[in-house]
Design a protein around this motif. Structure first.
Motif, short mmCIF file in Angstrom:
data_model
loop_
_atom_site.label_atom_id
_atom_site.label_comp_id
_atom_site.label_asym_id
_atom_site.label_seq_id
_atom_site.Cartn_x
_atom_site.Cartn_y
_atom_site.Cartn_z
N GLN A 78 0.85 -1.19 0.00
CA GLN A 78 0.00 0.00 0.00
C GLN A 78 0.88 1.24 0.00
N VAL A 79 0.62 2.14 -0.94
CA VAL A 79 1.42 3.35 -1.05
C VAL A 79 0.94 4.38 -0.04
N GLN A 80 1.90 4.94 0.68
CA GLN A 80 1.57 5.99 1.64
C GLN A 80 2.57 7.11 1.57
N LEU A 81 2.08 8.34 1.66
CA LEU A 81 2.91 9.53 1.76
C LEU A 81 2.49 10.26 3.02
N VAL A 82 3.45 10.53 3.89
CA VAL A 82 3.13 11.19 5.15
C VAL A 82 4.03 12.40 5.34
N GLU A 83 3.41 13.59 5.33
CA GLU A 83 4.18 14.83 5.48
C GLU A 83 4.34 15.20 6.95
N SER A 84 5.40 15.95 7.19
CA SER A 84 5.63 16.53 8.52
C SER A 84 6.52 17.75 8.36
N GLY A 85 6.64 18.52 9.44
CA GLY A 85 7.56 19.65 9.43
C GLY A 85 6.93 21.01 9.28
N GLY A 86 5.62 21.06 9.08
CA GLY A 86 4.98 22.36 8.97
C GLY A 86 4.96 23.09 10.31
N GLY A 87 4.55 24.34 10.28
CA GLY A 87 4.48 25.12 11.50
C GLY A 87 4.27 26.58 11.21
N SER A 88 4.45 27.39 12.24
CA SER A 88 4.28 28.83 12.12
C SER A 88 5.62 29.52 12.30
N VAL A 89 5.95 30.41 11.37
CA VAL A 89 7.21 31.14 11.43
C VAL A 89 6.95 32.59 11.03
N GLN A 90 7.90 33.44 11.36
CA GLN A 90 7.82 34.82 10.91
C GLN A 90 8.45 34.95 9.53
N ALA A 91 8.06 35.98 8.83
CA ALA A 91 8.63 36.25 7.52
C ALA A 91 10.15 36.30 7.61
N GLY A 92 10.79 35.68 6.62
CA GLY A 92 12.24 35.59 6.60
C GLY A 92 12.77 34.31 7.23
N GLY A 93 11.91 33.58 7.91
CA GLY A 93 12.33 32.34 8.56
C GLY A 93 12.39 31.17 7.60
N SER A 94 12.71 30.00 8.17
CA SER A 94 12.88 28.78 7.37
C SER A 94 12.12 27.62 8.00
N LEU A 95 11.73 26.70 7.15
CA LEU A 95 11.15 25.42 7.57
C LEU A 95 11.63 24.35 6.60
N ARG A 96 11.69 23.12 7.10
CA ARG A 96 11.96 21.99 6.22
C ARG A 96 10.83 21.00 6.34
N ASP A 138 -0.92 10.45 -8.78
CA ASP A 138 -1.68 9.28 -8.33
C ASP A 138 -1.76 9.18 -6.81
N TYR A 139 -0.74 9.67 -6.14
CA TYR A 139 -0.66 9.49 -4.70
C TYR A 139 -0.42 10.83 -4.01
N TRP A 140 -1.08 11.01 -2.88
CA TRP A 140 -1.02 12.27 -2.13
C TRP A 140 -0.88 12.00 -0.65
N GLY A 141 -0.17 12.90 0.01
CA GLY A 141 -0.16 12.88 1.47
C GLY A 141 -1.34 13.65 2.02
N GLN A 142 -1.40 13.71 3.34
CA GLN A 142 -2.55 14.36 3.99
C GLN A 142 -2.35 15.86 4.15
#
Length: 122
Positions: free
Chosen positions: A1-19, A110-114
């Motif tokens: 079964q194909v699964q894609l699971v995202e993580s790493g989002g959040g809240s930052v101020q302008a100019g900041g970074s996320l991965r 064909d496949y998407w994460g949540q």
């Protein structure tokens, strides 16, 4: 079964970074076109970055080129999106997706994460 699971989002101020990370299971991500899309409230889902040709080629939408970097770790079967110098207009739900061929069209995937939420404040 194909699964894609995202993580790493959040809240930052302008100019900041996320991965963002997308853990892939059920197939090898290197065999597909992998992509990051985003969708802001009231807007259509748009492609942000593509990784294709067995991970050798990348492509970016104009608004993120030079600030975002898509990559993958084949050993970990994980897709990444490094986002630097974030702007309030980058605020959206971010999705990873996989398709048999490179495309900017969401319907071709064909496949998407949540999804994982990214919020950038000014």
């Amino acid at each position: 079964q194909v699964q894609l699971v995202e993580s790493g989002g959040g809240s930052v101020q302008a100019g900041g970074s996320l991965r963002l990370s997308c853990a892939v299971s059920g197939y090898s991500s290197s065999r597909y076109c992998m992509a990051w899309f985003r969708q802001a409230p009231g807007k259509e889902r748009e492609g942000v970055a593509l990784l294709y040709k067995n991970g050798q080629l990348t492509s970016y939408t104009d608004s993120v080129r030079g600030r975002f970097t898509i990559s993958q770790d084949n050993a970990e079967n994980t897709l990444y999106l490094q986002m630097n110098n974030l702007k309030p207009e980058d605020t959206a739900m971010y999705y990873c997706a996989a398709a048999a061929r490179a495309s900017w069209l969401p319907n071709n995937f064909d496949y998407w994460g949540q999804g994982t939420q990214v919020t950038v404040s000014s």
